[in-house]
Design an enzyme around this catalytic site. Structure first.
Site, PDB file in Angstrom:
ATOM      1  N   CYS A   1      -6.518  -3.338  -4.538  1.00  0.00           N
ATOM      2  CA  CYS A   1      -6.151  -2.082  -5.198  1.00  0.00           C
ATOM      3  C   CYS A   1      -4.641  -2.142  -5.317  1.00  0.00           C
ATOM      4  O   CYS A   1      -4.133  -3.084  -5.918  1.00  0.00           O
ATOM      5  CB  CYS A   1      -6.656  -0.880  -4.425  1.00  0.00           C
ATOM      6  SG  CYS A   1      -6.404  -0.960  -2.639  1.00  0.00           S
TER       7      CYS A   1
ATOM      8  N   TRP B   1      -5.311  -1.766   1.405  1.00  0.00           N
ATOM      9  CA  TRP B   1      -5.734  -1.323   2.739  1.00  0.00           C
ATOM     10  C   TRP B   1      -6.597  -0.052   2.709  1.00  0.00           C
ATOM     11  O   TRP B   1      -6.994   0.442   3.742  1.00  0.00           O
ATOM     12  CB  TRP B   1      -4.549  -1.185   3.685  1.00  0.00           C
ATOM     13  CG  TRP B   1      -3.374  -0.381   3.178  1.00  0.00           C
ATOM     14  CD1 TRP B   1      -3.433   0.789   2.512  1.00  0.00           C
ATOM     15  CD2 TRP B   1      -1.985  -0.691   3.332  1.00  0.00           C
ATOM     16  NE1 TRP B   1      -2.181   1.236   2.213  1.00  0.00           N
ATOM     17  CE2 TRP B   1      -1.264   0.349   2.715  1.00  0.00           C
ATOM     18  CE3 TRP B   1      -1.281  -1.744   3.945  1.00  0.00           C
ATOM     19  CZ2 TRP B   1       0.129   0.365   2.693  1.00  0.00           C
ATOM     20  CZ3 TRP B   1       0.099  -1.714   3.926  1.00  0.00           C
ATOM     21  CH2 TRP B   1       0.803  -0.674   3.285  1.00  0.00           C
TER      22      TRP B   1
END
Lengths: 717, 603
Positions: free
Chosen positions: B375, B379
């Site tokens: 992303c 995380w």
């Protein structure tokens, strides 16, 4: 060995029931389903009989894969004429509803069924003549008005050998005895009596031959207005309070007539409000519940959400699924009906008040509410035979107009309303909320709902006992047999073999421990236990005197804040209801006692088994509630085989062969659509949404931020 | 136990013996065995308050505050009202009403919790009673803001199992068959020099040197290079995780990164393209270029195929949960429940996360293609996707221990910023870093377990317990943002692991219906028809909605299991006695059919 090869055009013939006649047929019809953008299907013959529309697979030889749960009357590719909901034709990729005469014939026929199956029949490869015959035949026989006597019910009854199962435990309520037994069972016989006034239907053709009224009601009054204005007994609660229903007087223009009616009613109320009768509370269901029209509209919208053509449709409707569901209003109607039933139960149980349900004919919403109240309050109604007897009592003999409400004859759309389905949907909510309380399963309710459209049983094909009786004598038909003998739907062996019937019985049901004869005296104690509710409203409120003033302060202080919403909610039912509901729910459930449905928003659910069972995209391979149910059944079989072994050890018999039944289930691999999973998704690929929602209208600001965005206005200290 | 802290509302099963005397003011409460205390927990203060219960109205009671919890017991015994709240769940403490406030109950404290509830206490307007309790609460609820240690460091509980032993990265990779001739273990990050938010042990392609890795790190946000999360035992296709490439506005390229991705693709002898799943919506990925990030362009990575999964950022998720709380607490939205639920978008987000994970899993399994997931930083959404895909593909992660390993590996060791996302012990309740990403993951797991009730060894209580201790700060498990920081704080030496609690009492968290199945991919149906709100978690404080506990279906099954074991034991006994009887040839005993009455036969 040389076999003569069969002709390629293998003759497949439909399996016909006694009295069933083949009306028309068409070959090389392609039945298909669309899945993941591509379609697959089979060629076969499409036929229409006086009972059903059937698709006969050209290579249906693979019978070794018999489904475990098979209906003996209606096969996987059979659609009874009464089960057809809508028929659409596809012309140049456009869908058109087919009703009466047709000028052009479609390339594809889509049949939507009342049991929520969807069939796509492609006619492109069929001879034109055959297309014309089959399409107009199907439309004519399933969609146009019909005479009662032309129902398959009669052909079947005159042709089928009658071997009705005599061992059926269901009470039919067609004899005086049955009513008297019911009075005795519920201890209603002190204040209520079964009457024979309607013998020969001299009171009314709408009323059953025998029914029960308060002792004090005279034959004269019953006869006076054809049974209108007379409280008719449904059931007595253990504390003596009774549930009654009454057919109301129609709204009269003429003042003096309505005055007379009013005087008559006043007289009736007066007599039945006096001791020994409890206080009476009346509830006019036509004003306190949604109208039949509302119910019909809601269901029409609701079922449409499940009649899905292909997976594109499925995912397109998935995006706004909850608001679509809500806009149908169907679940809200279920909630309101359940709430009403709780209110009635509260009056009976806690206030010891008789409840009189009023409705114009007392055969629609009265049936729903009275049945629900009994399911909730009388654990006998939660057994299979008890539930079936209840349906007989309140619906079949009670005079619910099944014929009109299901529109079986296509006489008038205006009369159509899924009132009985509404009851089944409400009972399902209870079944899924309290699994151990019912002797039957949700599968039982599902196949019961399907049986509404199987015209070999008389149960759901008459408007009243009178109509059935007068049509029993086969006078108009030139048959050799005398009066017809119809089958009842309660003889489940007609539709299912014993193995399949096992799916109707709930393995979680814990039978009510039968009291010993010697312990009969404790019967009264049992009733007290059933009460399980404080009779005095909140003794704690007085005990908490000091805090009561504080409560008032509290309310004043927090009004307008979020907590205020709950205390001052405008659509909050009367306090006594809330208190009853909360108090019951705060105690452990007695599965053989009073059962109240949970009716908060998240608790009312969609009856997934009935509505999603034919949709391949909704299938959970190896999942669903069936996965746990199958494990329980497996374990029960294991325990039973252990018992057999133990008995053998006791008798020291030499065990011959293996006793354990071959386990029919491979629980981990069953589909959630089981036992209805006939349409299996072919690909093992997971179902992926093809359209998803992406925009968040009002949150643009947030959407554009980065994860690690630091809000400068944030309170960083 | 935080999970047992629901208001005990008029329940027969609980401690409500009417004759029992409660404490009067000033009694030494430490001697009262009814107030639970953990070893290492110590009292701080106690006070008479009125608990403004949103369900039952005002309740007069006494509140006890320790360095771990807030405990309230009502004066009334009928019904007895108990609150048992670990201070870690507190997000915000506000004073309500002032000295001039009218009415007794308008003056007090309003406490917002991280676990979907609010607590409101009314206090007497005298002395410094409110100030004292406010200060004590603030101090112990937000130790990080007061230079205090988390309770986890004071906790002296003893467990029979040591949860810190559950996850050993080396043995987990060995279980996956790693290292092998194509994948190697590297210790390049042993001292967190390469990437301070990654674990010390990483698995990378055999053909990539440590030097290559360093070069790649320069081109990946926060040096989070693509590393292996999971390898398919048959197809050898892998799931890689990383952060976004630092493409920027100018569309920078990095030869090392490009080559590294090719090495990954070639590692399982794959001819087809490497699949990259960018968890973000397309527009967000583009927007990230402005801040130096971006995504893998087709020009630079001709051998890769990129898909966006349209999962929104942490702020959207936080707002969504806030809206959800609005419709379920304190009372459940009644009139338009379904459309209200829809307007929170919570389940819509769940659907998107599950859909993304299904795509990842399917690509690796039936597509036989290696995938890379990222992303922005890799995380949050990345952890959700990789761990859910692994849960779908590898049945080991569906066991209690396997799931602990999964959380420990994909979330804790790979630097999901628990401290920032939860705000452990931090008073800054409005911190934009907070977001219910892990809760969302657990919700997805719950949805899967609901759809496949026999596929998971753990039960709902297991998931709820994990969430309760996500906030409680009783265990070190979820503290701090990275392995690097945890090592610095000596978390494994100084605190206990949540898995110690769970593994010491496994039966409590075991799903009796669990059926072990190896190597079976489990794809949930990410359709709104099947997704439902997790009522037992989100609405658990409302006594009206509370589900039947224990679950009657489960209970019945347990009864049958007990019966079966009993029969098997008796049968064995019978066979032994019969064998001896044969030699003695003597008579029989009572019939076993008496016992049969317990089982109904429906066949």
């Amino acid at each position: 060995e040389i076999h003569i090869k069969e002709p390629i055009e293998k003759e497949v013939n439909p399996r016909l029931l006694p009295g069933e006649l083949l009306l028309c047929e068409a070959s090389t019809v392609y039945k298909y389903i669309q899945e993941d953008g591509s379609s697959r299907g089979t060629y076969g013959k499409l036929v229409c009989t006086n009972f059903k529309i059937a698709f006969l697979d050209d290579d249906s030889a693979s019978d070794d894969n018999e489904p475990q749960f098979k209906n003996k009357i209606v096969g996987e590719n059979d659609i009874t004429l009464q089960c057809v909901d809508q028929i659409y034709g596809v012309y140049d990729e456009k869908k058109k509803l087919l009703t009466g005469q047709l000028r052009k014939y479609p390339e594809t026929l889509i049949i939507y069924c009342k049991d929520l199956r969807v069939f796509h029949f492609c006619l492109r490869y069929t001879k034109e003549e055959e297309v014309k015959r089959i399409v107009s035949g199907i439309v004519h026989h399933s969609q146009t008005p019909k005479l009662l006597k032309r129902l398959f019910l009669f052909s079947y009854a005159s042709a089928a050998p009658n071997n009705t199962d005599g061992r059926n435990q269901t009470v039919m309520f067609d004899t005086l005895e049955d009513w008297r037994d019911e009075l005795e069972r519920t201890k209603g016989n002190v204040k209520y009596k079964a009457v024979t006034t309607n013998e020969g239907y001299r009171v009314s053709e709408k009323l059953p031959l025998y029914f029960v009224v308060p002792m004090c009601v005279s034959e004269e009054s019953i006869l006076k207005y054809e049974g209108r204005g007379i409280p008719i007994w449904c059931w007595s609660c253990h504390n003596g309070a009774a549930l009654l229903k009454m057919s109301a007087f129609p709204k009269e223009q003429d003042d003096s007539t309505s005055q007379t009616h009013k005087a008559f009613l006043d007289g009736i109320y007066k007599t039945i409000s006096k001791p020994p009768y409890e206080l009476l509370k009346t509830d006019d269901l036509s004003s306190s519940l949604p109208s039949l029209q509302d119910i019909q509209t809601a269901y029409t919208r609701f079922k449409q959400l499940f009649l899905i053509d292909n997976s594109t449709d499925f995912w397109a409707t998935d995006v706004k699924w909850f608001s679509l569901l809500e806009s149908t209003n169907w679940l809200e109607i279920i909630r309101r009906v359940l709430k009403k039933a709780i209110e009635v139960a509260e009056c009976l149980e806690r206030q010891h008040t008789n409840v009189l349900l009023i409705e114009e004919s007392a055969t629609d919403l009265c049936c729903v509410i009275s049945s629900l109240v009994q399911v909730m309050m009388d654990s006998h109604s939660r057994t299979k035979s008890g539930f079936q007897s209840l349906i007989q009592k309140e619906w079949v003999i009670g005079g619910h107009g099944f014929l009109d409400r299901c529109n079986h004859l296509h006489k008038s759309d205006k009369e159509e309303a899924p009132v009985f389905l509404l009851l089944l949907n409400c009972v399902w909510q209870l079944v899924q909320q309290y699994p151990p309380a019912f002797e039957f399963t949700e599968t039982y309710l599902t196949v019961l709902s399907d049986s509404l459209y199987v015209p070999i049983f008389s149960t759901f094909f008459f408007n009243s006992q009178h109509q059935k009786d007068t049509n029993m004598s086969g006078e108009s038909l030139k048959t050799q047999s005398g009066p017809f003998r119809f089958l009842t739907v309660w003889d489940w062996s007609v539709q299912f073999d014993p193995k399949a019937q096992a799916f109707l019985n709930n393995p979680l049901y814990a039978e009510k421990p039968k009291p010993d004869k010697s312990q009969r005296k404790t019967a009264r104690f049992k009733h007290q236990r059933q009460l399980s509710l404080p009779l005095t409203p909140t003794k704690s409120s007085t005990k908490r005197g000091f805090f009561r003033e504080e409560t008032d302060h509290l309310i004043k202080n927090i009004l307008g804040k979020r907590i205020g919403k709950f205390i001052n909610s405008s659509d909050e039912p009367p306090n006594s209801f809330r208190e009853f509901y909360d108090s019951w729910h705060s105690k452990p459930v007695d599965y053989h006692g009073l059962l109240l449905p949970r009716i908060d928003g998240p608790e009312i659910k969609v009856w997934a088994q009935r509505y999603l069972r034919w949709i391949p995209e909704a299938q959970l391979h190896g999942g669903g509630t069936i996965a746990t149910a199958a494990k329980i059944l497996d374990l029960m079989e294991e325990v039973q085989s252990l018992q057999v072994k133990m008995d053998e050890e006791h008798s020291q018999a030499i065990s011959v062969g293996v006793h354990s039944v071959p386990l029919l289930r491979n629980s981990a691999r069953l589909s959630s659509l089981f036992p209805f999973a006939l349409l299996q998704r072919q690909s093992i690929k997971p179902a992926l949404p093809t359209s998803t929602w992406k925009d968040l209208e009002d949150e643009d600001d947030l959407v554009k931020r980065d994860d690690e965005f630091v809000d400068p206005t944030g309170d960083i200290s | 136990m935080a999970s047992s802290s629901a208001p005990k509302y008029n329940s027969n099963t609980l401690e409500s013996s009417p004759g029992k005397r409660t404490l009067k003011d000033g009694t030494n409460w430490e001697q009262n065995e009814e107030i639970p205390r953990l070893p290492g927990e110590s009292r701080v203060t106690d006070k008479d308050v009125i608990y403004m219960c949103p369900f039952n109205g005002p309740v007069k009671g006494r509140v006890y505050i320790t360095n771990y919890r807030l405990y309230l017991r009502s004066v009334e015994n009928d019904p007895v009202v108990i609150l048992n709240v670990p201070l870690g769940v507190i997000s915000r403490i506000e004073k309500m009403g002032g000295a001039s406030s009218r009415g007794e109950n308008s003056y007090g404290l309003d406490i917002t919790c991280k676990d979907m509830r609010n607590l409101r206490f009314a206090l007497k307007q005298e002395g410094h009673s409110r100030r004292d309790i406010f200060e004590v609460l603030t101090k112990y609820a937000f130790p990080q803001s007061h230079n205090l240690l988390f309770f986890a460091f004071a906790n002296e509980e003893k467990f029979s199992e040591n949860g810190w032993m559950v996850y050993n990265p080396m043995s987990e990779y060995r279980r996956q068959g790693l290292p092998n001739e194509r994948w190697r273990v590297t210790f390049i990050n042993e001292h967190y020099g390469l990437c301070d938010t990654y674990p010390s042990l990483l698995v990378v392609p055999y053909n990539a040197t440590d030097d290559d890795l360093k070069k790649v790190a320069a081109f990946r946000s926060r040096n989070r290079i693509p590393v292996l999360s999971w390898i398919h035992p048959e197809t050898q296709a892998v799931i890689m995780r990383c952060s976004q490439p630092l493409v920027g506005m100018s569309g920078k390229r990095n030869k090392d990164d490009e080559r590294y991705l090719d090495v990954i693709r070639e590692a399982n002898g794959q001819i087809s393209k490497l699949t990259i799943y960018d968890a973000r919506p397309n527009v967000n990925a583009v927007a990230n270029k402005a801040t130096g990030g971006g995504y893998e362009s087709e020009d630079a990575y001709p051998n890769a195929e990129l898909f966006f999964l349209d999962i929104h950022n942490i702020h959207v998720m936080r707002e969504s949960l806030k809206k959800l709380k609005d419709i379920v607490y304190p009372n459940v939205e009644e009139s338009h429940w379904l459309s209200s639920l829809e307007s929170t978008h919570w389940l819509e987000h769940i659907k998107l996360v599950l859909t993304g994970a299904i795509q990842v899993a399917d690509k690796v399994s039936s597509g036989r293609s290696s995938v890379m997931v990222h992303c922005s930083d890799g995380w949050d959404r990345t952890a959700q996707l990789t761990s859910l895909a692994m849960l779908m593909l590898d049945s080991y992660y569906r066991t209690i221990e396997g799931f602990e390993v999964l959380v420990q590996k994909e979330w804790i060791s790979f630097g999901h910023k628990f401290a920032s996302r939860i705000g452990h012990g931090d008073k800054n309740h409005a911190d934009a870093d907070r977001s219910p990403i892990f809760l969302q993951f657990i919700d997805c797991v719950w949805q899967m377990s609901k759809q496949f009730p026999t596929a998971f060894e753990f039960n709902e209580q297991f998931l709820i317990t994990i969430l309760d201790h996500l906030y409680s700060c009783r265990f070190g498990t979820f503290l701090y943002n990275s392995e690097f920081l945890r090592e610095k704080e000596k978390v494994t030496e100084k605190t206990l692991s949540l898995w110690s609690l769970i593994n010491s009492e496994k039966s409590k968290y075991t799903n009796p219906f669990y059926t072990k199945e190896l190597n079976r991919a489990l794809y949930p149906v990410a359709s709104m028809r099947h997704l439902e709100l997790w009522v037992n978690y989100y609405i658990r404080w409302n006594p009206r909605i509370r589900q039947q506990q224990p679950n009657p279906v489960e209970q019945r099954y347990m009864e049958l299991l007990a019966l079966r074991d009993d029969y098997m034991r008796r049968l064995e006994e019978l066979q032994i006695t019969n064998n001896s009887k044969i030699s003695n040839s003597s008579a029989s005993s009572a019939s076993p059919s008496q016992m049969m009455s317990q089982v109904q036969t429906h066949f």
